[in-house]
Design a protein around this motif. Structure first.
Motif, mmCIF file in Angstrom:
data_model
loop_
_atom_site.group_PDB
_atom_site.id
_atom_site.type_symbol
_atom_site.label_atom_id
_atom_site.label_comp_id
_atom_site.label_asym_id
_atom_site.label_seq_id
_atom_site.Cartn_x
_atom_site.Cartn_y
_atom_site.Cartn_z
ATOM 1 N N LEU A 107 -3.869 -11.955 -8.834
ATOM 2 C CA LEU A 107 -3.788 -10.782 -7.965
ATOM 3 C C LEU A 107 -4.414 -11.074 -6.599
ATOM 4 C CD1 LEU A 107 -4.370 -7.888 -10.484
ATOM 5 C CD2 LEU A 107 -2.461 -8.088 -8.893
ATOM 6 N N ASP A 108 -4.362 -12.334 -6.214
ATOM 7 C CA ASP A 108 -4.796 -12.715 -4.873
ATOM 8 C C ASP A 108 -3.762 -12.196 -3.894
ATOM 9 O OD1 ASP A 108 -5.628 -15.896 -3.258
ATOM 10 O OD2 ASP A 108 -5.419 -13.867 -2.478
ATOM 11 N N ILE A 109 -4.107 -11.175 -3.156
ATOM 12 C CA ILE A 109 -3.130 -10.493 -2.308
ATOM 13 C C ILE A 109 -2.506 -11.428 -1.277
ATOM 14 C CG2 ILE A 109 -4.799 -9.705 -0.604
ATOM 15 C CD1 ILE A 109 -3.284 -7.014 -0.574
ATOM 16 N N SER A 110 -3.243 -12.446 -0.864
ATOM 17 C CA SER A 110 -2.747 -13.354 0.171
ATOM 18 C C SER A 110 -1.580 -14.213 -0.309
ATOM 19 C CB SER A 110 -3.875 -14.251 0.674
ATOM 20 O OG SER A 110 -4.312 -15.118 -0.358
ATOM 21 N N THR A 111 -1.392 -14.293 -1.624
ATOM 22 C CA THR A 111 -0.308 -15.128 -2.145
ATOM 23 C C THR A 111 1.006 -14.367 -2.262
ATOM 24 O OG1 THR A 111 -0.830 -14.622 -4.462
ATOM 25 C CG2 THR A 111 -1.950 -16.510 -3.460
ATOM 26 N N TYR A 112 0.967 -13.064 -2.169
ATOM 27 C CA TYR A 112 2.178 -12.254 -2.314
ATOM 28 C C TYR A 112 2.899 -12.132 -0.976
ATOM 29 C CZ TYR A 112 0.758 -10.850 -7.004
ATOM 30 O OH TYR A 112 0.424 -10.850 -8.338
ATOM 31 N N TYR A 113 4.204 -12.377 -1.000
ATOM 32 C CA TYR A 113 4.938 -12.246 0.253
ATOM 33 C C TYR A 113 6.165 -11.350 0.166
ATOM 34 C CZ TYR A 113 6.868 -16.413 -2.091
ATOM 35 O OH TYR A 113 7.347 -17.306 -3.015
ATOM 36 N N TYR A 114 6.517 -10.904 -1.027
ATOM 37 C CA TYR A 114 7.560 -9.889 -1.164
ATOM 38 C C TYR A 114 6.866 -8.574 -1.520
ATOM 39 C CZ TYR A 114 10.905 -13.782 -1.625
ATOM 40 O OH TYR A 114 11.662 -14.906 -1.410
ATOM 41 N N TRP A 115 7.186 -7.532 -0.756
ATOM 42 C CA TRP A 115 6.537 -6.243 -0.976
ATOM 43 C C TRP A 115 7.559 -5.126 -0.967
ATOM 44 C CZ3 TRP A 115 1.377 -5.460 -1.922
ATOM 45 C CH2 TRP A 115 0.539 -6.572 -1.755
ATOM 46 N N GLY A 116 7.308 -4.145 -1.801
ATOM 47 C CA GLY A 116 8.074 -2.916 -1.742
ATOM 48 C C GLY A 116 7.447 -1.968 -0.738
ATOM 49 N N ARG A 117 8.070 -0.813 -0.566
ATOM 50 C CA ARG A 117 7.577 0.155 0.404
ATOM 51 C C ARG A 117 6.527 1.081 -0.172
ATOM 52 N NH1 ARG A 117 12.413 1.990 4.488
ATOM 53 N NH2 ARG A 117 13.087 -0.108 5.064
ATOM 54 N N GLY A 118 6.397 1.074 -1.476
ATOM 55 C CA GLY A 118 5.358 1.871 -2.088
ATOM 56 C C GLY A 118 5.832 3.215 -2.602
ATOM 57 N N THR A 119 5.057 3.751 -3.536
ATOM 58 C CA THR A 119 5.320 5.081 -4.066
ATOM 59 C C THR A 119 3.978 5.811 -4.175
ATOM 60 O OG1 THR A 119 6.384 6.321 -5.878
ATOM 61 C CG2 THR A 119 5.205 4.309 -6.504
ATOM 62 N N GLN A 120 3.970 7.049 -3.725
ATOM 63 C CA GLN A 120 2.723 7.814 -3.665
ATOM 64 C C GLN A 120 2.377 8.395 -5.034
ATOM 65 O OE1 GLN A 120 0.558 8.617 -0.878
ATOM 66 N NE2 GLN A 120 -0.719 9.334 -2.582
ATOM 67 N N VAL A 121 1.130 8.186 -5.420
ATOM 68 C CA VAL A 121 0.590 8.802 -6.625
ATOM 69 C C VAL A 121 -0.580 9.687 -6.209
ATOM 70 C CG1 VAL A 121 -0.640 8.399 -8.793
ATOM 71 C CG2 VAL A 121 1.302 6.949 -8.165
ATOM 72 N N THR A 122 -0.489 10.945 -6.542
ATOM 73 C CA THR A 122 -1.549 11.884 -6.210
ATOM 74 C C THR A 122 -2.037 12.545 -7.487
ATOM 75 O OG1 THR A 122 -0.568 12.335 -4.047
ATOM 76 C CG2 THR A 122 -2.194 13.910 -4.863
ATOM 77 N N VAL A 123 -3.325 12.420 -7.734
ATOM 78 C CA VAL A 123 -3.928 13.022 -8.927
ATOM 79 C C VAL A 123 -4.824 14.163 -8.460
ATOM 80 C CG1 VAL A 123 -5.241 12.639 -11.025
ATOM 81 C CG2 VAL A 123 -3.881 10.775 -10.044
ATOM 82 N N SER A 124 -4.403 15.356 -8.781
ATOM 83 C CA SER A 124 -5.135 16.527 -8.294
ATOM 84 C C SER A 124 -4.823 17.727 -9.162
ATOM 85 C CB SER A 124 -4.750 16.819 -6.846
ATOM 86 O OG SER A 124 -5.354 18.017 -6.394
ATOM 87 N N SER A 125 -5.820 18.599 -9.290
ATOM 88 C CA SER A 125 -5.598 19.832 -10.039
ATOM 89 C C SER A 125 -5.181 20.951 -9.088
ATOM 90 C CB SER A 125 -6.864 20.219 -10.805
ATOM 91 O OG SER A 125 -7.965 20.304 -9.929
#
Length: 125
Positions: A107-125
């Motif tokens: 999980l060394d972030i510097s080795t990753y070069y393909y990335w998705g755009r992300g998905t938001q996770v919100t945990v809230s009551s």
């Protein structure tokens, strides 16, 4: 064209569950290390879990061990993150990422070069 497309995020109450999915295309899925990262507002992006076809999963955060499970389906070029017992501190944008595996899937972030755009996770009551 390489694509990583995440889905499954949303708003959930504390203690709830979500399952994130990431569909990969444009590269040989089985030869790449696949990782999930997250970035909370005002914080650096951090690794959550990684996995490679035929390998064992790797969890980088003590805070998610036992609650989050990474899995993959090489037939569908997909990687998943099952998140249970969600807490407010899990609120973040979750990203799927990949890199060509040469030695160890980390999980060394510097080795990753393909990335998705992300998905938001919100945990809230």
């Amino acid at each position: 064209e390489v694509q990583l497309v995440e889905s499954g995020g949303g708003l959930v109450q504390p203690g709830g569950s979500l399952r994130l999915s990431c569909v990969a295309s444009g590269f040989t899925f089985s030869s790449h290390c696949m990782g999930w990262f997250r970035q909370a507002p005002g914080k650096e992006r951090e690794g959550v879990a990684s996995i490679v076809t035929g390998g064992l999963p790797n969890y980088d955060l003590d805070s998610v061990t036992g609650r989050f499970t990474i899995s993959q389906d090489s037939a569908n070029n997909s990687v998943y993150l099952q998140m249970n017992d969600l807490k407010a501190e899990d609120t973040a944008i979750y990203y799927c990422a990949a890199y060509y595996l040469r030695r160890v899937c980390t999980l060394d972030i510097s080795t990753y070069y393909y990335w998705g755009r992300g998905t938001q996770v919100t945990v809230s009551s």
